[in-house]
Design a protein around this motif. Structure first.
Motif, PDB file in Angstrom:
ATOM      1  N   GLY A   1       1.797  -4.235  -5.338  1.00 43.04           N
ATOM      2  CA  GLY A   1       1.230  -2.914  -5.117  1.00 43.04           C
ATOM      3  C   GLY A   1       0.377  -2.462  -6.287  1.00 43.04           C
ATOM      4  O   GLY A   1      -0.856  -2.416  -6.226  1.00 43.04           O
ATOM      5  N   GLN A   2       1.032  -2.104  -7.387  1.00 38.98           N
ATOM      6  CA  GLN A   2       0.350  -1.434  -8.499  1.00 38.98           C
ATOM      7  C   GLN A   2      -0.797  -2.242  -9.096  1.00 38.98           C
ATOM      8  O   GLN A   2      -1.810  -1.661  -9.509  1.00 38.98           O
ATOM      9  CB  GLN A   2       1.364  -1.093  -9.588  1.00 38.98           C
ATOM     10  CG  GLN A   2       2.430  -0.113  -9.100  1.00 38.98           C
ATOM     11  CD  GLN A   2       3.404   0.260 -10.191  1.00 38.98           C
ATOM     12  OE1 GLN A   2       3.139   1.195 -10.949  1.00 38.98           O
ATOM     13  NE2 GLN A   2       4.499  -0.462 -10.280  1.00 38.98           N
ATOM     14  N   ALA A   3      -0.674  -3.538  -9.170  1.00 41.26           N
ATOM     15  CA  ALA A   3      -1.735  -4.348  -9.777  1.00 41.26           C
ATOM     16  C   ALA A   3      -2.998  -4.352  -8.917  1.00 41.26           C
ATOM     17  O   ALA A   3      -4.082  -4.671  -9.409  1.00 41.26           O
ATOM     18  CB  ALA A   3      -1.248  -5.777 -10.014  1.00 41.26           C
TER      19      ALA A   3
ATOM     20  N   PRO B   1      -1.482   2.420 -10.686  1.00 36.72           N
ATOM     21  CA  PRO B   1      -0.116   2.855 -10.984  1.00 36.72           C
ATOM     22  C   PRO B   1       0.361   3.898  -9.982  1.00 36.72           C
ATOM     23  O   PRO B   1      -0.406   4.766  -9.578  1.00 36.72           O
ATOM     24  CB  PRO B   1      -0.221   3.449 -12.388  1.00 36.72           C
ATOM     25  CG  PRO B   1      -1.660   3.782 -12.563  1.00 36.72           C
ATOM     26  CD  PRO B   1      -2.449   2.839 -11.721  1.00 36.72           C
ATOM     27  N   ARG B   2       1.607   3.774  -9.599  1.00 45.50           N
ATOM     28  CA  ARG B   2       2.197   4.797  -8.740  1.00 45.50           C
ATOM     29  C   ARG B   2       2.636   5.954  -9.612  1.00 45.50           C
ATOM     30  O   ARG B   2       3.263   5.750 -10.638  1.00 45.50           O
ATOM     31  CB  ARG B   2       3.411   4.238  -8.000  1.00 45.50           C
ATOM     32  CG  ARG B   2       3.099   3.612  -6.669  1.00 45.50           C
ATOM     33  CD  ARG B   2       4.367   3.353  -5.874  1.00 45.50           C
ATOM     34  NE  ARG B   2       5.294   2.525  -6.591  1.00 45.50           N
ATOM     35  CZ  ARG B   2       5.199   1.209  -6.687  1.00 45.50           C
ATOM     36  NH1 ARG B   2       4.235   0.573  -6.064  1.00 45.50           N
ATOM     37  NH2 ARG B   2       6.074   0.527  -7.381  1.00 45.50           N
ATOM     38  N   VAL B   3       2.296   7.155  -9.184  1.00 43.39           N
ATOM     39  CA  VAL B   3       2.707   8.308  -9.982  1.00 43.39           C
ATOM     40  C   VAL B   3       4.138   8.716  -9.665  1.00 43.39           C
ATOM     41  O   VAL B   3       4.777   9.403 -10.434  1.00 43.39           O
ATOM     42  CB  VAL B   3       1.752   9.508  -9.802  1.00 43.39           C
ATOM     43  CG1 VAL B   3       0.454   9.242 -10.525  1.00 43.39           C
ATOM     44  CG2 VAL B   3       1.490   9.775  -8.340  1.00 43.39           C
TER      45      VAL B   3
ATOM     46  N   MET C   1       6.933  -8.852  -7.779  1.00 39.27           N
ATOM     47  CA  MET C   1       6.092  -7.677  -7.635  1.00 39.27           C
ATOM     48  C   MET C   1       5.108  -7.656  -8.809  1.00 39.27           C
ATOM     49  O   MET C   1       5.050  -8.593  -9.589  1.00 39.27           O
ATOM     50  CB  MET C   1       6.947  -6.418  -7.596  1.00 39.27           C
ATOM     51  CG  MET C   1       8.239  -6.631  -6.820  1.00 39.27           C
ATOM     52  SD  MET C   1       9.155  -5.157  -6.355  1.00 39.27           S
ATOM     53  CE  MET C   1       8.869  -4.087  -7.716  1.00 39.27           C
ATOM     54  N   SER C   2       4.349  -6.565  -8.938  1.00 43.03           N
ATOM     55  CA  SER C   2       3.303  -6.528  -9.974  1.00 43.03           C
ATOM     56  C   SER C   2       3.833  -6.918 -11.353  1.00 43.03           C
ATOM     57  O   SER C   2       3.171  -7.612 -12.108  1.00 43.03           O
ATOM     58  CB  SER C   2       2.697  -5.125 -10.060  1.00 43.03           C
ATOM     59  OG  SER C   2       2.002  -4.830  -8.876  1.00 43.03           O
ATOM     60  N   GLY C   3       5.043  -6.453 -11.680  1.00 41.35           N
ATOM     61  CA  GLY C   3       5.553  -6.626 -13.031  1.00 41.35           C
ATOM     62  C   GLY C   3       6.263  -7.935 -13.289  1.00 41.35           C
ATOM     63  O   GLY C   3       6.544  -8.261 -14.446  1.00 41.35           O
TER      64      GLY C   3
ATOM     65  N   SER D   1       0.807  -1.229   0.000  1.00 30.53           N
ATOM     66  CA  SER D   1       0.000   0.000   0.000  1.00 30.53           C
ATOM     67  C   SER D   1       0.834   1.271   0.000  1.00 30.53           C
ATOM     68  O   SER D   1       0.292   2.375   0.143  1.00 30.53           O
ATOM     69  CB  SER D   1      -0.944  -0.012   1.206  1.00 30.53           C
ATOM     70  OG  SER D   1      -0.242  -0.316   2.396  1.00 30.53           O
ATOM     71  N   LYS D   2       2.139   1.155  -0.165  1.00 32.07           N
ATOM     72  CA  LYS D   2       3.007   2.342  -0.096  1.00 32.07           C
ATOM     73  C   LYS D   2       2.553   3.415  -1.076  1.00 32.07           C
ATOM     74  O   LYS D   2       2.102   3.097  -2.178  1.00 32.07           O
ATOM     75  CB  LYS D   2       4.460   1.960  -0.382  1.00 32.07           C
ATOM     76  CG  LYS D   2       4.732   1.622  -1.823  1.00 32.07           C
ATOM     77  CD  LYS D   2       6.181   1.198  -2.015  1.00 32.07           C
ATOM     78  CE  LYS D   2       6.453   0.990  -3.497  1.00 32.07           C
ATOM     79  NZ  LYS D   2       7.603   0.121  -3.729  1.00 32.07           N
ATOM     80  N   THR D   3       2.683   4.640  -0.656  1.00 33.11           N
ATOM     81  CA  THR D   3       2.317   5.874  -1.380  1.00 33.11           C
ATOM     82  C   THR D   3       0.808   6.151  -1.405  1.00 33.11           C
ATOM     83  O   THR D   3       0.404   7.267  -1.738  1.00 33.11           O
ATOM     84  CB  THR D   3       2.836   5.939  -2.853  1.00 33.11           C
ATOM     85  OG1 THR D   3       2.039   5.107  -3.675  1.00 33.11           O
ATOM     86  CG2 THR D   3       4.298   5.578  -2.962  1.00 33.11           C
TER      87      THR D   3
END
Ligand SMILES: *Cc1c(COP(=O)(O)O)cnc(C)c1O
Length: 265
Positions: free
Chosen positions: A245-247, A251-253, A227-229, A57-59
């Protein structure tokens, strides 16, 4: 919100992360991630039950974590202690919430971690082990920990060199509040699939070796990688925990260089 410069390491499927702004969105993203985990497990001849999903959940603000909780998620990974402890405080009303610190921690932040975290994936120094153990003993509790290994050899990455891991594990023996469960790594941040996979394979081979020589009672079952990728590759190489995270959140900006200092922006 998708930006090509933020593309994750290995786009095995074309990555278009969808930002979750409702519990239903989280449920949909979660279903997609679980389907990808199941497919990767099928291909690897593994049971999906052997892979744990740790949402990251970071950011994202506490209110997003609350929505994820409403969708049934209970465990969250954070890589910065300040940010994590602020969210833990804000979300103290939620039942069953558990926090995993997955990023580098300075020894002088050990006390903060012990207040609210239930696991730590980035142990990489004896000074930190000593400090964590001291604070845990004072609090009368234990902590599940993973030792972070630098499998990519990049100077910008935290973690022990693989050849230092055996001595490190033996040196951890006196710290009885630390329950060493296994190893963690961040793969090369790259689209070079064989090179990324090599990082994951390296962690598994190291874990298998360490299991032979680890101090009695140290289990070392866990491989926290992917990770997601790149998590399909990690599952193919034996990941027991994937950190996503991102998935799930979107997306993290912020550029990844913020989290992997030394990466080109
Ligand atoms: C951010 C982060 C992740 C998750 O990365 P995503 O691309 O958002 O899936 C996993 N592990 C660590 C240590 C991280 O900092």
């Amino acid at each position: 919100m998708y930006h090509p410069a933020l593309a994750p390491a290995v786009p095995l499927v074309e990555p278009v992360w969808r930002e979750a702004i409702s519990p239903e969105d989280f449920a949909a993203n979660l279903a997609d991630v679980n389907a990808r985990i199941a497919a990767a497990c099928l291909q690897a001849g593994r049971s999906p039950a052997s892979v744990r999903l740790l949402p990251v959940s970071k950011t994202w603000p506490a209110e997003r974590v609350r929505l994820a909780w409403q969708a049934g998620l209970r465990e969250f990974g954070e890589n910065r202690i300040q940010e994590a402890s602020a969210k833990a405080r804000e979300l103290a009303d939620l039942d069953g919430l558990r926090w995993a610190i997955i990023g580098h921690l300075q020894s002088n932040k050990a006390r903060q971690l012990v207040r609210f975290a239930s696991e730590f994936h980035a142990l990489d120094s004896l000074a930190l082990a000593l400090e964590l153990d001291k604070r845990l003993q004072q609090a009368g509790r234990g902590l599940d920990v993973l030792v972070q290994i630098n499998t990519s050899g990049e100077a910008s990455k935290f973690g022990l060199a693989p050849q230092d891991a055996a001595a490190f594990l033996h040196a951890l023996r006196p710290y009885s509040a630390l329950r060493v469960r296994g190893l963690m790594t961040l793969a090369l941040h790259s689209r070079d699939v064989p090179a990324v996979r090599q990082c994951f394979a390296g962690l598994r081979v190291l874990r298998d070796h360490l299991q032979q020589i680890a101090p009695a009672g140290m289990q070392l079952d866990e491989l926290s990688m992917g990770m997601s990728g790149d998590f399909e590759l990690a599952i193919a190489e034996g990941a027991t925990t994937v950190r996503i995270g991102q998935a799930l959140f979107g997306p993290r900006v912020m550029p990844d260089a913020l989290f992997w200092p030394g990466l080109a922006q």
